[in-house]
Scaffold this motif. Structure first.
Motif, PDB file in Angstrom:
ATOM      1  N   LEU A 336      16.448 -21.755  43.785  1.00 55.54           N
ATOM      2  CA  LEU A 336      17.857 -21.220  43.517  1.00 55.54           C
ATOM      3  C   LEU A 336      18.282 -21.508  45.198  1.00 55.54           C
ATOM      4  CD1 LEU A 336      17.211 -17.838  41.849  1.00 55.54           C
ATOM      5  CD2 LEU A 336      17.649 -20.035  40.863  1.00 55.54           C
ATOM      6  N   LEU A 337      19.821 -21.848  45.019  1.00 55.08           N
ATOM      7  CA  LEU A 337      20.561 -22.001  46.340  1.00 55.08           C
ATOM      8  C   LEU A 337      21.330 -20.799  46.793  1.00 55.08           C
ATOM      9  CD1 LEU A 337      21.517 -25.691  46.079  1.00 55.08           C
ATOM     10  CD2 LEU A 337      19.402 -24.711  47.120  1.00 55.08           C
ATOM     11  N   SER A 338      21.442 -19.958  45.851  1.00 57.69           N
ATOM     12  CA  SER A 338      22.445 -19.001  45.925  1.00 57.69           C
ATOM     13  C   SER A 338      22.011 -17.570  45.188  1.00 57.69           C
ATOM     14  CB  SER A 338      23.852 -19.195  45.661  1.00 57.69           C
ATOM     15  OG  SER A 338      24.307 -18.540  44.514  1.00 57.69           O
ATOM     16  N   ARG A 339      22.471 -16.591  45.757  1.00 53.96           N
ATOM     17  CA  ARG A 339      21.912 -15.112  45.456  1.00 53.96           C
ATOM     18  C   ARG A 339      22.495 -15.101  43.989  1.00 53.96           C
ATOM     19  NH1 ARG A 339      17.915 -12.771  47.919  1.00 53.96           N
ATOM     20  NH2 ARG A 339      17.952 -13.592  50.002  1.00 53.96           N
ATOM     21  N   ARG A 340      23.642 -15.690  43.579  1.00 52.52           N
ATOM     22  CA  ARG A 340      24.155 -15.761  42.228  1.00 52.52           C
ATOM     23  C   ARG A 340      23.658 -16.527  41.124  1.00 52.52           C
ATOM     24  NH1 ARG A 340      30.494 -15.841  43.546  1.00 52.52           N
ATOM     25  NH2 ARG A 340      29.734 -17.729  44.836  1.00 52.52           N
ATOM     26  N   ALA A 341      22.875 -17.450  41.731  1.00 50.13           N
ATOM     27  CA  ALA A 341      22.209 -18.516  40.969  1.00 50.13           C
ATOM     28  C   ALA A 341      21.362 -17.847  39.965  1.00 50.13           C
ATOM     29  CB  ALA A 341      21.653 -19.725  41.338  1.00 50.13           C
ATOM     30  N   LEU A 342      21.089 -18.203  38.628  1.00 46.77           N
ATOM     31  CA  LEU A 342      20.420 -17.473  37.674  1.00 46.77           C
ATOM     32  C   LEU A 342      19.457 -18.629  36.896  1.00 46.77           C
ATOM     33  CD1 LEU A 342      19.864 -14.971  36.165  1.00 46.77           C
ATOM     34  CD2 LEU A 342      21.556 -15.671  34.544  1.00 46.77           C
ATOM     35  N   ILE A 343      18.277 -18.211  36.919  1.00 49.38           N
ATOM     36  CA  ILE A 343      17.307 -18.919  36.030  1.00 49.38           C
ATOM     37  C   ILE A 343      16.237 -18.128  35.133  1.00 49.38           C
ATOM     38  CG2 ILE A 343      15.694 -19.050  37.995  1.00 49.38           C
ATOM     39  CD1 ILE A 343      15.606 -21.608  34.924  1.00 49.38           C
ATOM     40  N   ASN A 344      16.311 -18.448  33.596  1.00 45.45           N
ATOM     41  CA  ASN A 344      15.649 -17.727  32.678  1.00 45.45           C
ATOM     42  C   ASN A 344      14.569 -18.823  32.274  1.00 45.45           C
ATOM     43  OD1 ASN A 344      16.759 -14.928  32.143  1.00 45.45           O
ATOM     44  ND2 ASN A 344      18.469 -16.169  31.643  1.00 45.45           N
ATOM     45  N   THR A 345      13.408 -18.600  32.527  1.00 47.90           N
ATOM     46  CA  THR A 345      12.361 -19.336  32.247  1.00 47.90           C
ATOM     47  C   THR A 345      11.286 -18.951  31.328  1.00 47.90           C
ATOM     48  OG1 THR A 345      10.751 -20.937  33.023  1.00 47.90           O
ATOM     49  CG2 THR A 345      11.175 -19.351  34.504  1.00 47.90           C
ATOM     50  N   LYS A 346      10.831 -19.446  30.330  1.00 44.95           N
ATOM     51  CA  LYS A 346       9.859 -18.759  29.571  1.00 44.95           C
ATOM     52  C   LYS A 346       8.947 -20.062  28.986  1.00 44.95           C
ATOM     53  CE  LYS A 346       9.780 -16.205  25.133  1.00 44.95           C
ATOM     54  NZ  LYS A 346      10.567 -15.907  23.851  1.00 44.95           N
ATOM     55  N   PRO A 347       7.920 -20.222  29.714  1.00 50.57           N
ATOM     56  CA  PRO A 347       6.670 -21.227  29.293  1.00 50.57           C
ATOM     57  C   PRO A 347       5.898 -20.389  28.098  1.00 50.57           C
ATOM     58  CG  PRO A 347       6.648 -20.711  31.666  1.00 50.57           C
ATOM     59  CD  PRO A 347       7.684 -19.613  30.844  1.00 50.57           C
ATOM     60  N   GLU A 348       5.444 -21.033  27.096  1.00 52.53           N
ATOM     61  CA  GLU A 348       4.875 -20.329  26.104  1.00 52.53           C
ATOM     62  C   GLU A 348       3.813 -20.956  25.442  1.00 52.53           C
ATOM     63  OE1 GLU A 348       6.979 -18.175  22.139  1.00 52.53           O
ATOM     64  OE2 GLU A 348       8.164 -19.323  23.368  1.00 52.53           O
ATOM     65  N   LEU A 349       2.669 -20.322  25.594  1.00 48.14           N
ATOM     66  CA  LEU A 349       1.420 -20.900  24.763  1.00 48.14           C
ATOM     67  C   LEU A 349       0.996 -20.303  23.437  1.00 48.14           C
ATOM     68  CD1 LEU A 349      -0.840 -21.904  27.588  1.00 48.14           C
ATOM     69  CD2 LEU A 349       0.066 -23.583  26.446  1.00 48.14           C
ATOM     70  N   GLU A 350       0.775 -21.193  22.468  1.00 45.04           N
ATOM     71  CA  GLU A 350       0.439 -20.507  21.374  1.00 45.04           C
ATOM     72  C   GLU A 350      -0.884 -21.339  20.934  1.00 45.04           C
ATOM     73  OE1 GLU A 350       3.655 -19.733  18.963  1.00 45.04           O
ATOM     74  OE2 GLU A 350       2.473 -19.175  17.202  1.00 45.04           O
ATOM     75  N   ILE A 351      -2.029 -20.645  21.038  1.00 42.53           N
ATOM     76  CA  ILE A 351      -3.203 -21.515  20.768  1.00 42.53           C
ATOM     77  C   ILE A 351      -4.067 -20.968  19.778  1.00 42.53           C
ATOM     78  CG2 ILE A 351      -5.176 -22.485  21.841  1.00 42.53           C
ATOM     79  CD1 ILE A 351      -3.911 -21.699  24.651  1.00 42.53           C
ATOM     80  N   TYR A 352      -4.315 -21.965  18.813  1.00 43.90           N
ATOM     81  CA  TYR A 352      -5.056 -21.373  17.405  1.00 43.90           C
ATOM     82  C   TYR A 352      -6.446 -22.192  17.651  1.00 43.90           C
ATOM     83  CZ  TYR A 352      -0.989 -19.021  16.066  1.00 43.90           C
ATOM     84  OH  TYR A 352       0.011 -18.150  16.248  1.00 43.90           O
ATOM     85  N   ALA A 353      -6.499 -23.233  18.293  1.00 48.21           N
ATOM     86  CA  ALA A 353      -7.964 -23.691  18.335  1.00 48.21           C
ATOM     87  C   ALA A 353      -8.752 -23.201  19.649  1.00 48.21           C
ATOM     88  CB  ALA A 353      -7.610 -25.309  18.635  1.00 48.21           C
ATOM     89  N   ASP A 354     -10.224 -23.529  19.681  1.00 46.30           N
ATOM     90  CA  ASP A 354     -10.663 -22.772  20.622  1.00 46.30           C
ATOM     91  C   ASP A 354     -11.432 -23.569  21.471  1.00 46.30           C
ATOM     92  OD1 ASP A 354     -12.738 -23.872  19.030  1.00 46.30           O
ATOM     93  OD2 ASP A 354     -13.608 -22.012  18.334  1.00 46.30           O
ATOM     94  N   ASP A 355     -11.271 -24.932  21.474  1.00 50.45           N
ATOM     95  CA  ASP A 355     -11.859 -25.906  22.408  1.00 50.45           C
ATOM     96  C   ASP A 355     -10.657 -26.679  23.315  1.00 50.45           C
ATOM     97  OD1 ASP A 355     -13.652 -27.335  24.156  1.00 50.45           O
ATOM     98  OD2 ASP A 355     -14.213 -28.763  22.449  1.00 50.45           O
ATOM     99  N   VAL A 356      -9.840 -26.118  23.928  1.00 54.27           N
ATOM    100  CA  VAL A 356      -8.733 -26.861  24.530  1.00 54.27           C
ATOM    101  C   VAL A 356      -8.572 -26.556  25.832  1.00 54.27           C
ATOM    102  CG1 VAL A 356      -7.377 -26.785  22.215  1.00 54.27           C
ATOM    103  CG2 VAL A 356      -7.183 -24.894  24.125  1.00 54.27           C
ATOM    104  N   ARG A 357      -7.968 -27.215  26.680  1.00 53.54           N
ATOM    105  CA  ARG A 357      -7.520 -26.991  28.222  1.00 53.54           C
ATOM    106  C   ARG A 357      -5.978 -26.842  28.313  1.00 53.54           C
ATOM    107  NH1 ARG A 357     -10.030 -30.194  32.678  1.00 53.54           N
ATOM    108  NH2 ARG A 357     -10.268 -31.815  31.111  1.00 53.54           N
ATOM    109  N   CYS A 358      -5.382 -25.775  28.575  1.00 53.38           N
ATOM    110  CA  CYS A 358      -4.066 -25.621  28.719  1.00 53.38           C
ATOM    111  C   CYS A 358      -3.780 -25.086  29.921  1.00 53.38           C
ATOM    112  CB  CYS A 358      -3.326 -24.827  27.588  1.00 53.38           C
ATOM    113  SG  CYS A 358      -3.779 -25.541  25.867  1.00 53.38           S
ATOM    114  N   ALA A 359      -2.656 -25.395  30.674  1.00 55.15           N
ATOM    115  CA  ALA A 359      -2.029 -24.519  31.653  1.00 55.15           C
ATOM    116  C   ALA A 359      -0.665 -24.674  31.677  1.00 55.15           C
ATOM    117  CB  ALA A 359      -2.491 -25.473  33.203  1.00 55.15           C
ATOM    118  N   HIS A 360      -0.124 -23.308  32.123  1.00 55.05           N
ATOM    119  CA  HIS A 360       1.356 -23.357  32.200  1.00 55.05           C
ATOM    120  C   HIS A 360       1.847 -22.628  33.255  1.00 55.05           C
ATOM    121  CE1 HIS A 360       0.728 -19.652  30.343  1.00 55.05           C
ATOM    122  NE2 HIS A 360       1.843 -19.417  29.939  1.00 55.05           N
ATOM    123  N   GLY A 361       3.241 -22.697  33.720  1.00 55.75           N
ATOM    124  CA  GLY A 361       3.338 -21.810  34.875  1.00 55.75           C
ATOM    125  C   GLY A 361       5.018 -22.153  35.117  1.00 55.75           C
TER     126      GLY A 361
END
Lengths: 424, 256
Positions: A336-361
């Motif tokens: 962010l370059l200014s106090r008025r700049a805005l970011i909404n960020t929503k990384p989302e993991l939805e996992i139904y398998a049990d043998d996976v490698r996932c990373a989010h941030g």
């Protein structure tokens, strides 16, 4: 209900607009039109539009009839040798018959009956139905191409699709790309606009087993150029997709990315970057459906947001029950370059398998004053120092680009844009 | 003759707090001045004010560098005009390579002087020499600026930058703090190699030890924002032996 959507639906229902279409297309259009009429116009309470306002489009009078524009600025990428196809104001401006295409590559207009074999089973079927602007584009897009890359064909020359609308005009263009088994192709979607206009450009990609797609989407819409677009990928087995997305922002600019794995052992890399100045807004929503085992995805989304600009990012990774051994990574970094700049960020993991490698941030940073002071005391000019400190994470994604002229053009264009953005 | 650095009646502070309260200092070409003084006297503030750090406000007085009004320049203009500040705590900047950083710095000064920029190859040669001179391994050129460097390595890196930038006045802010004897000697050798009739130094230190290696022409005692005593090298020895007590100053920890 919005005035604009009413106009769109009225236009789609006119018999005249369907007369322009091939039989297979007319059927698809009617089907999408029906779904569109069942949908409600989104409001801020609609989750997909919670952070992006449709006010700028909804009270307009729609202009879905293609405008006959005779002159327009041609956006150049210096040094790039490409097959260029122009969509301007809703019209295909390139005479496809003038091309001498490499063996294994066919390009048809949307109205061409010859496209049926490729398009009838794919058009509007790779793209998920939930995108309302996707349905709109299905129903009214008149300008479009179907690109068919035959089995084993390696197409070296990139195909560049330029989407333009100038003042007061709308452009609804459509692309369908079929990359057959063991084939390889590069598709560049280059959207530009700054004047009062509306652009929906939707593309669908069917990447078959062992095929390779390099894809670029430049959503360089600024100021009053409204844009809602989509890139939708279906990934076969052992195939590779590399997609680079570059966006500026405008009063309304939104891009939906969907990736659906249908075959195992495929790999998808998505690198997205946005640089938003002044009061610009940009919204990127990606959904990756790991529906089968052994898939790999790596999505990097890096953005710089200045002044009063607003960015919205949603990145969903959905790992289905059967998708064991999936490797999925998603990372969103923002400055962010200014106090008025805005970011909404929503990384989302939805996992139904049990043998996976996932990373989010997701990370959000501001200019580091002490580092800046240090560089300045060594005589480095302020604009250069800001680039050195903050452009690195954009440059990192640019450096990954395979095509030299695109890399050089983006480095130059994005660093110039960054230099012009004010830090406050 | 124009003084290299001339500071007259300088009053400055940060956020309403006055730190420098009428500081006078004149430095001629080729001279080495040591500034000593108790904690909180304003030694580091002097470096920040001269370099133009944001937040520090000059309320009175003047400072000129080679006759130019220093206080009227941007931070980067002061550097290009010949002022170099070696930081007490050099900043770590991951993601910016030390080599790119130094090349941009040196070329900024060259552009300002109307000289040709160094090519990557030309600069690499100079950088390697400077790197050897301060006894840092050459892979420090490729690493991020000060990233993961030890305290001593950071100080050597400051001296390497000074050697490459060829400033006309060098302000070394406690460059000896945190150094073992060997590192101290390397740093001092680096400074001494740059002494010339055209270049001056301000060496801020708490310890006379550094001055065994870098022989000062003048020693000043800075206390409560002013220079309260000046002398030759023997003044530093006296302080080493007696503390600041003979000046009527008792050690007072700066209030946080």
């Amino acid at each position: 209900m919005s005035q604009w959507l009413e106009d769109v639906i009225a236009h789609a229902e006119q018999p005249a607009s369907n007369e322009l279409a091939a039989t297979w297309l007319a059927e698809q259009r009617n089907s999408s039109l029906k779904k569109l009429k069942e949908q409600k116009w989104p409001t801020r309470r609609t989750e997909a539009w919670a952070n992006t306002s449709l006010v700028s489009v909804e009270s307009r009078n729609a202009k879905p009839t293609p405008a006959n524009i005779t002159s327009w600025d041609k956006p150049a990428i210096p040094g790039l040798d490409s097959i260029d196809i122009y969509f301007v104001g809703g019209q295909l401006k390139t005479d496809l018959s003038t091309f001498t295409l490499p063996e294994g590559l066919s390009i048809y207009t949307l109205q061409d009956e010859k496209a049926e074999a490729v398009a009838a089973s794919r058009f509007a079927q790779i793209k998920p139905e939930r995108h309302i602007f996707g349905l709109i584009n299905d129903a009214i897009a008149n300008s479009g191409v179907v690109i068919d890359v035959a089995e084993n064909a390696i197409i070296d020359t990139p195909i560049r699709l330029i989407h333009l609308a100038n003042d007061g005009v709308e452009n609804h263009s459509r692309v369908l790309v079929n990359v057959a088994k063991h084939a390889k192709v590069t598709i560049i979607e280059h959207g530009v606009g700054e004047e009062d206009s509306v652009n929906t450009s939707m593309s669908e990609f069917d990447v078959a087993d062992n095929a390779t797609l390099y894809h670029y989407r430049f959503a360089l819409f600024t100021q009053k150029a409204l844009h809602v677009g989509g890139c939708h990928f279906q990934v076969g087995a052992s195939s590779y997709i590399n997609s680079t997305i570059v966006a500026f922002g405008s009063d309304l600019s939104k891009l939906n990315i969907d990736v659906n794995y249908t075959g195992e052992h495929s790999n998808v890399d998505i690198n997205a970057m946005y640089l938003l100045a002044e009061g610009e807004a940009f919204d990127l929503q990606s959904t990756i459906e790991h529906a089968v085992p052994n898939g790999t995805s790596n999505e990097k989304v890096h953005g710089i947001i200045g002044d009063r600009a607003r960015a919205n990012f949603g990145g969903r990774i959905h790992i289905h029950r059967d998708a064991q051994k999936t490797l999925a990574q998603l990372n969103n970094r923002n400055l962010l370059l200014s106090r008025r700049a805005l970011i909404n960020t929503k990384p989302e993991l939805e996992i139904y398998a049990d043998d996976v490698r996932c990373a989010h941030g997701a990370t959000i940073a501001e200019i580091d004053d002490e580092s800046l002071y240090y560089l300045l005391t060594r005589g480095i000019p302020r604009s250069q120092a800001l680039i050195m400190l903050n452009f690195g994470f954009i440059q990192e994604l640019i450096n990954d680009i395979e095509i030299d002229p695109i890399r050089a053009w983006l480095t130059d264009m994005l660093s110039t844009r960054f230099k012009s953005m004010e830090v406050s | 003759m124009v003084n290299m650095l001339s500071i007259k009646n300088l009053h400055a502070g940060i956020e309403e707090k006055n730190i420098l309260k009428g500081l006078d200092l004149t430095i001629n070409p080729g001279e080495v001045h040591a500034i000593m003084g108790p904690n909180g006297a304003g030694k580091s503030t002097l470096g920040y004010v001269l370099s133009g750090r944001d937040g520090y406000e000059v309320t009175e007085g003047e400072a000129t560098l080679n006759g130019q009004d220093l206080l009227d320049m941007e931070i980067e203009e002061r550097a290009v005009a010949g002022l170099f500040l070696a930081f007490q705590y050099p900043v770590e900047i991951p993601g910016v390579s030390n080599m790119v950083f130094m090349k941009e710095s040196v070329n900024a000064a060259r552009i300002a002087r109307g000289q040709e920029e160094y090519t990557a190859g030309e600069f690499l040669k100079l950088a390697k020499e400077a790197c050897k001179q301060v006894q840092l391994p050459l892979d420090f050129l490729k690493r991020g600026v000060n990233e993961g460097f030890s305290g001593g390595e950071k100080k050597r890196n400051e001296i390497m930058q000074m050697i490459l930038l060829q400033p006309s006045i060098c302000f070394l802010d406690e460059t000896d703090s945190g150094l073992d004897v060997d590192a101290l000697k390397t740093v001092a050798d680096g400074v001494n190699s740059q002494r010339s009739p055209e270049r001056s130094f301000v060496v801020v230190t708490h310890y006379q030890r550094l001055l065994d290696y870098i022989k000062p022409d003048f020693v000043h005692i800075l206390a409560d924002g002013k220079i309260i005593k000046s002398g030759d090298a023997s003044l530093a020895l006296k302080i080493e032996n007696e503390g600041y007590g003979f000046l009527g100053l008792n050690y007072v920890e700066e209030k946080a």
